[in-house]
Design a protein around this motif. Structure first.
Motif, short mmCIF file in Angstrom:
data_model
loop_
_atom_site.label_atom_id
_atom_site.label_comp_id
_atom_site.label_asym_id
_atom_site.label_seq_id
_atom_site.Cartn_x
_atom_site.Cartn_y
_atom_site.Cartn_z
N GLU A 196 0.84 -1.21 0.00
CA GLU A 196 0.00 0.00 0.00
C GLU A 196 0.87 1.25 0.00
O GLU A 196 0.58 2.21 -0.73
CB GLU A 196 -0.94 -0.02 1.21
N ALA A 236 3.85 1.52 -1.21
CA ALA A 236 4.44 1.63 -2.54
C ALA A 236 3.43 2.17 -3.55
O ALA A 236 3.75 3.03 -4.38
CB ALA A 236 4.97 0.27 -2.99
N GLN A 237 2.20 1.69 -3.46
CA GLN A 237 1.17 2.16 -4.39
C GLN A 237 0.93 3.66 -4.21
O GLN A 237 0.84 4.41 -5.18
CB GLN A 237 -0.13 1.40 -4.15
N LEU A 238 0.87 4.10 -2.95
CA LEU A 238 0.64 5.52 -2.68
C LEU A 238 1.79 6.38 -3.21
O LEU A 238 1.59 7.51 -3.61
CB LEU A 238 0.49 5.74 -1.18
N LEU A 239 3.00 5.81 -3.19
CA LEU A 239 4.16 6.59 -3.64
C LEU A 239 4.31 6.53 -5.15
O LEU A 239 5.21 7.14 -5.71
CB LEU A 239 5.43 6.08 -2.96
N GLY A 240 3.44 5.78 -5.80
CA GLY A 240 3.42 5.79 -7.26
C GLY A 240 4.24 4.70 -7.94
O GLY A 240 4.38 4.71 -9.16
#
Ligand SMILES: Nc1ncnc2c1ncn2[C@@H]1O[C@H](COP(=O)(O)OP(=O)(O)OP(=O)(O)O)[C@@H](O)[C@H]1O
Ligand SMILES: [Mg+2]
Lengths: 216, 255
Positions: free
Chosen positions: A119, A121-125
């Motif tokens: 999650e 990592a996903q938020l950081l793009g």
């Protein structure tokens, strides 16, 4: 036969054993990751196929698998194979067997990763691929290293199974020499070889573990 | 134009609706706190806003660009992955349990996404990262690993990591509730200091005094709906029964 000649022959066998060991790792470690992805695939059919493959590889003796790979083309398909196929059959047998074991190790490591890492990592793009190779895999490797070490040590001893299809590795050579020369020396040399080989592997894996102990 | 618009959002888990028809707007530089009892759906709302969770129904719009909208049956459909990827660059999220990358040093935690995701210049990113660490009071921890830091320090790194990507809006989900009480203060102080960066912030928190001091607007949620919203003065002096009974416990502390 002089001892030096005997040792030279044993050295030849040793080189073959090391070759089986190294090539098995080089191919089965990456292949195991691919297999692990298949095992965790969203596609149910693929997952079932991979699961069956893994269970066969883990549920039957490697010795038998080597024979099937070696004799299979001739007995099942009627293909004539040359004697150079021996070493190929050995490599194929070892790689598909060890890939199955490594796949299960990768899978347990990947599934033990907390969802928060994905999650974040996903938020950081990060893309899915970046997430896996930059964030997840390095942590998985640290987690699974003890299990991988066990497998690698087993592999050192397993290389001797190549003798079942007549590949002239360490054990085959030692056995042949011992009976032709009526001497224990080849067996002692072979024992020493496996022992030292394992020791080197254990030390190398231990160093790797230390190197990765810079966090938690 | 609003930075964020969530319109008539609904979300269920296994048949149980936990967000009932919530709409929320956040303007440029606005600081919004979301308070409410446990299980009222605050985290779920933030997770829908940040696309960690998919909405069942409702619209999600960042800076006028639609991330999700309703089809003719009123079910949410999301944009394509390229659009979502672009929209994701507008916001960051600070998690309750930090979720730092344990195998990266503090500096690398902050620099890695700007370098690998945004492909920015390394020298510039390093400068930004060091500047953020100074702001967080952690410039001497650049080379440490997360496991060597206290919870409060880890959370400040996580805030720096989110800020390094220059978000326009930053979400916080109970940023201090995993911390020992003596470490909450330092994190709240850092969050307060961000107010002058003019980044919009949406903060789910149980720290009532903090919510009152920092917010432009307070939203009180209960049972998956927004019961009340307004300025801190309005909400904390509310005559609404539910608001009062929730704040009752805090009322004494705030006076
Ligand atoms: N992944 C999930 N699966 C099933 N139910 C969930 C899931 N996530 C949340 N819920 C349920 O949704 C409801 C709202 O949960 P949520 O975490 O959003 O509340 P919250 O307001 O953040 O509470 P808290 O203050 O305790 O963090 C709860 O009843 C919770 O059990
Ligand atoms: Mg929550």
């Amino acid at each position: 036969m002089e001892i030096s000649v005997m040792l030279a022959k044993l050295a030849g066998g040793m080189a073959v054993s090391i070759q089986i060991f190294v090539l098995t790792l080089v191919f089965s470690l990456p292949l195991g990751l691919v297999v692990a992805f298949g095992r965790m695939s969203k596609n149910g059919i693929l997952r079932a196929i991979v699961k069956t493959y893994i269970s066969i590889m883990r549920g039957t003796p490697l010795m038998l698998q080597l024979m099937v790979v070696y004799f299979g083309p001739h007995y099942l398909l009627g293909i004539k194979v040359g004697s150079s196929y021996r070493i190929w059959a050995t490599m194929i047998g070892f790689v598909i067997n060890y890939a199955a074991y490594f796949a299960e190790i990768y899978r347990s490591g990947i599934q033990s990763m907390p969802v928060g890492q994905y999650e974040a990592a996903q938020l950081l793009g990060y893309s899915k691929i970046q997430t896996f190779f930059r964030i997840i895999l390095p942590q998985v490797i640290k987690r699974i290293l003890p299990s991988v070490t066990n497998e690698v040590i087993t592999l050192v001893k397993d290389t001797s199974l190549a003798f079942t299809i007549g590949v002239g590795e360490m054990f085959t050579t030692a056995k042949a020499l011992a009976s032709s020369q009526v001497s224990m020396i080849p067996f002692v040399a072979a024992g020493l070889f496996y022992y030292i080989f394992n020791l080197v592997v254990a030390v190398a894996m231990d160093q790797t573990e230390k190197k990765l102990s810079y966090y938690q | 134009m609003n930075l964020l618009e969530m319109n008539r959002v609904k979300k269920s888990f296994g048949g149980l609706e936990v967000i009932h028809d919530i709409s929320l707007q956040v303007g440029e530089g606005e600081i919004v706190s979301i308070i409410g009892p446990s299980g009222s759906g605050k985290s779920t709302l933030l997770r829908c806003a940040t696309m960690l969770e998919t909405m069942d129904s409702g619209e999600l719009v960042y800076l006028g660009e639609q991330a999700a909208w309703n089809d003719k049956n009123g079910r949410t459909v999301y944009g394509d992955s390229q659009t979502l990827k672009k929209i994701r660059q507008n916001y960051g999220l600070v998690f309750q349990n930090f979720n730092l990358f344990p195998h990266f040093s503090v500096l690398k935690n902050i620099m890695d996404a700007p370098l690998t995701v945004q492909k920015r210049n390394k020298a510039e990113v390093r400068e930004t990262a060091m500047e953020l660490l100074r702001k967080m009071g952690l410039e001497d921890k650049a080379d440490a690993y997360p496991c060597q830091l206290s919870g409060g320090q880890q959370q400040r790194v996580a805030i720096a990591r989110a800020l390094a990507l220059n978000p326009k809006i930053l979400f916080f989900d109970e940023p201090t509730s995993a911390l020992d009480p003596e470490l909450t203060g330092e994190v709240l102080k850092v969050i307060k200091s961000l107010a002058d960066l003019h980044i919009a912030m949406v903060i789910v928190t149980h720290e009532m005094a903090f919510a009152r001091d920092i917010s432009d607007r307070v939203i009180f949620m209960a049972d998956g709906v927004i019961v009340e919203e307004g300025t801190p003065e309005e909400v904390f002096a509310s005559s609404n029964e539910r608001t009062q009974s929730f704040l009752g416990r805090y009322g004494e502390m705030l006076k």
